[in-house]
Structures are given as structure tokens and as C-alpha cells.
Design an enzyme around this catalytic site. Structure first.
Site, PDB file in Angstrom:
ATOM      1  N   ALA A  69       0.850  -1.192   0.000  1.00  0.00           N
ATOM      2  CA  ALA A  69       0.000   0.000   0.000  1.00  0.00           C
ATOM      3  C   ALA A  69       0.893   1.251   0.000  1.00  0.00           C
ATOM      4  O   ALA A  69       1.819   1.348  -0.797  1.00  0.00           O
ATOM      5  CB  ALA A  69      -0.978  -0.051   1.166  1.00  0.00           C
ATOM      6  N   SER A  70       0.673   2.186   0.926  1.00  0.00           N
ATOM      7  CA  SER A  70       1.402   3.457   0.894  1.00  0.00           C
ATOM      8  C   SER A  70       2.856   3.356   1.313  1.00  0.00           C
ATOM      9  O   SER A  70       3.595   4.352   1.204  1.00  0.00           O
ATOM     10  CB  SER A  70       0.683   4.495   1.754  1.00  0.00           C
ATOM     11  OG  SER A  70      -0.471   4.955   1.094  1.00  0.00           O
ATOM     12  N   VAL A  71       3.313   2.218   1.780  1.00  0.00           N
ATOM     13  CA  VAL A  71       4.753   2.055   1.990  1.00  0.00           C
ATOM     14  C   VAL A  71       5.470   2.089   0.635  1.00  0.00           C
ATOM     15  O   VAL A  71       6.695   2.247   0.557  1.00  0.00           O
ATOM     16  CB  VAL A  71       5.059   0.770   2.786  1.00  0.00           C
ATOM     17  CG1 VAL A  71       6.553   0.565   2.988  1.00  0.00           C
ATOM     18  CG2 VAL A  71       4.383   0.844   4.167  1.00  0.00           C
TER      19      VAL A  71
END
Length: 376
Positions: free
Chosen positions: A40-42
């Protein structure tokens, strides 16, 4: 709450502790440690690392503007002069989570809608966590190098660190090892091996804000490099610039591609040192790093090292803080860590749905207990 979890804590020298438990989906195969996780946003700080490496080679500059690379933005009021740094620090003025996919089912339509998003404020004057900004960053990197973002991330970040299994849009064989995320009503199926983020799906699964999949072992490799001060990735000045706070005077603490640890509202609570940094992902993922010099007084040390300093509360801290750790106890006698340390937590907390649960408290507790294990 979720079916699967994997974790690791270590230093530049390697893992200190790690583990996994659960099943790839409810009722599915048990984890064996080789699973691929939707980061995801990592994805964002990994794309940010690619941008910083390109800046060090002169392929782009951090003060370059959106309009310099994206002609379609040159006549868009307020957006043409947004800089790469402002995109990396979420100070572009672009809004946060915007479900453009609901009205735009193809890439061109979604990108056109992104151009039309109203700014929340003048660039450089506000901090708002913005996936839209990292979509733009990914487009800029592609235009600057005439290379696809997937190839750029591979050559600039993954290959130098040996992250051989970290990819956008996994192939069929890799998807068989993926941990499932949401039972998605929009797609009409359980999502496994395809990016969870709907805007990313419309964009083809390769974009700056979400889409990367990785196994725990690759996240270890990234964590070790960061704990070592960016070894194999950035020069010492470049690493110091990346990890310093660039939002001095604003209410949210942001580094280049990363979030800083806030006194109030940090997603990892207050167990991490004050100059630590990291990132979280909506699917239940996170990577957090404590630099070698940390503990009481470390903010001033970091300011001397990088030339900038700051404080505030980060948007990702909307989860709230509520687990307190003793930085003084963890620090050495001189108030500083002897070596850098990283903390990885991977879960599928959106499985089988994204309904609110107690995951923020679990994430804070993980970091609190992991930090306690490493106190001298």
C-alpha cells in the site's frame, strides 16, 4: 481482526527477531514466510528513494517543478510551480484521499480528473497527506528518465539492495504467494495479488502512491540499509537531507518521502526515538527506523547533521498515540542509540473488509514491545 501477520526487528547487521503467523486468507494456507504483501502506501517512500537517487545523479533536481516535466500542467493554475520537494513532503497543496476511481474507470480519465483537483492551499504553506501528489511524482520520474516507474524502482532501489521479489503487478506465480486483502464489492471478488488501492487499479497497478508487493525478507533488506544510514542507496548528505524534517513551522512532521515521529498522534506511539521516521500502509503495513543517534536531545543532533529541524503532529497519527515508551531507558548513557534499528510489521488488516477495528492500537503496541525488547 486479520488473518496474517509477519514482523521483523533488526539493525544494519541483520535481524534480531522475526516471525509470522496466521493464514494467507481466512480458511487458506498457513504462512511459511515467503508471502508477498501489498505494501500500500509504503510504496511512497520507496518511490521517494528512487527520486532521491535520480537527484544525486543529476537526472532531476528537487526544486524542479511539475510544469518542467508535465506539459499538461503548465496552464493549470497553482499546480505548474509545485516542486518535487513539495510532492515528497506532502506540502503541494493537493488534497488527500480522493476516490477518483468512482467516476473515472480508465487511466486517461483519472489523470485528467487529478489535474482538476482544487488545491487545499498554496504550495508550501500546508501539509496534507496526498496520494495524488505521489501519483504526480511517479509521472515526473517517468518523464525525466523516459523509463517506466516499475523499471526505475527496480534499478534505483530494489536491485542495489537485493530486493529481488519486490515488484509492481506480480505475475501469476508470485500471486500464488500473495496474502489476500479485501473482499471488494467494486471488483466482485477477494483481492489477492492485485493492488488493493482502487485508484492504483485504474492506473494499471504501477504508480507512485501504491502498488508495490514485497516479502518480509526484502523489507528486511530495506530496513538494514536505512539503519546503516542509507548504505548502498544515498550519499551521507543525501541521506541526512532525506531523513530531516522539511516542514518546520507547519503542524505536520514530514521528511522527504517519510513521516517523522510526532510527540502526539504518531502511528507508532511514543516508543520510538524523537528523530525516528517511517511510513504506514492502509493494508496494515509499516516500516519504521530509528537512526543510530537518537534519544533525548537527538532532534538537535539531527538538526546539526542535516541543517533543518522541525516538530508537529503527522496526519498519519490520526490513529492517536496511547502507548508510551521510555526513550531515556532505551537510550544509552549518553542519550543516544549505539546503532540504527528498523521495525517491520506486515498484516492484511483490510481482510476481509476495511471496517474499523482495533488495528491502530495493535500497531502502537507492536512498536512499544519491539522497542522494549531492544533496550540495553
Amino acid at each position: 481482526m486479520y488473518s496474517a501477520a509477519a514482523w521483523s526487528v533488526g539493525t544494519a547487521a541483520g535481524r534480531e527477531t522475526h516471525g509470522h503467523l496466521g493464514t494467507r486468507r481466512w480458511g487458506g494456507a498457513e504462512l511459511n514466510g515467503t508471502e508477498l504483501w501489498d505494501l500500500a502506501s509504503v510504496t511512497k517512500p520507496i518511490v521517494g528513494l528512487a527520486a532521491l537517487r535520480l537527484a544525486e545523479t543529476g537526472a532531476l533536481r528537487l526544486d524542479d517543478t511539475v510544469g518542467a516535466y508535465l506539459p499538461e500542467y503548465r496552464r493549470v493554475p497553482g499546480k505548474a510551480d509545485i516542486t518535487v520537494t513539495q510532492l515528497l513532503t506532502h506540502t503541494s497543496g493537493l488534497p488527500g484521499g480522493t476516490p477518483l476511481w468512482r467516476a473515472h474507470s480508465d487511466r486517461d480519465g483519472l489523470l485528467a480528473a487529478l489535474r482538476g483537483l482544487p488545491l487545499r492551499g498554496a504550495p508550501g504553506t500546508v501539509v496534507e497527506y496526498s496520494s495524488a501528489g505521489f501519483v504526480l511524482l511517479g509521472l515526473i520520474l517517468e518523464r525525466a528518465t523516459a523509463t517506466g516507474l516499475d523499471e526505475l524502482v527496480a534499478t534505483q532501489v530494489c536491485e542495489p539492495l537485493g530486493m529481488r521479489e519486490t515488484v509492481f503487478a506480480p505475475g501469476a506465480a508470485a500471486r500464488d504467494r500473495a496474502v489476500s486483502t479485501e473482499l471488494c464489492t467494486w471488483r466482485g471478488r477477494l483481492v489477492t495479488g492485485q493492488v488493493h488501492d482502487e485508484n492504483a487499479v485504474v492506473l494499471g497497478g504501477v504508480c507512485g502512491h501504491a502498488g508495490l508487493f514485497a516479502p518480509l525478507t526484502d523489507m528486511d533488506r530495506l530496513g538494514r540499509a536505512l539503519a546503516a544510514g542509507g548504505d548502498g542507496l544515498l550519499s551521507a548528505p543525501g541521506f541526512a537531507r532525506m531523513t530531516a524534517c522539511h516542514t518546520e513551522g507547519l503542524p505536520l512532521r514530514r521528511c522527504l518521502g517519510w513521516q517523522g515521529r510526532d510527540a502526539v498522534g504518531s502511528p507508532v506511539g511514543t516508543a520510538m526515538g524523537p528523530s525516528s521516521y517511517g511510513h504506514t500502509g492502509f493494508t496494515g503495513t509499516s516500516l519504521w527506523v530509528e537512526p543510530a543517534v537518537d534519544g533525548p536531545g537527538a532532534d538537535s543532533v539531527g538538526a546539526d547533521r542535516a541543517g533543518v529541524n522541525g516538530s508537529g503532529a503527522d496526519r498519519a497519527g490520526a490513529d492517536g498515540a496511547g502507548v508510551n515508551g521510555s526513550e531515556t531507558d532505551r537510550a544509552g548513557a549518553d542519550g543516544a542509540r549505539a546503532e540504527g534499528r528498523y521495525y517491520v510489521l506486515l498484516t492484511n488488516r483490510v481482510h476481509p473488509s476495511r471496517a474499523p477495528r482495533r488495528f491502530p492500537a495493535i500497531r502502537r503496541a507492536f512498536h512499544h514491545h519491539a522497542a522494549a525488547l531492544t533496550r540495553p
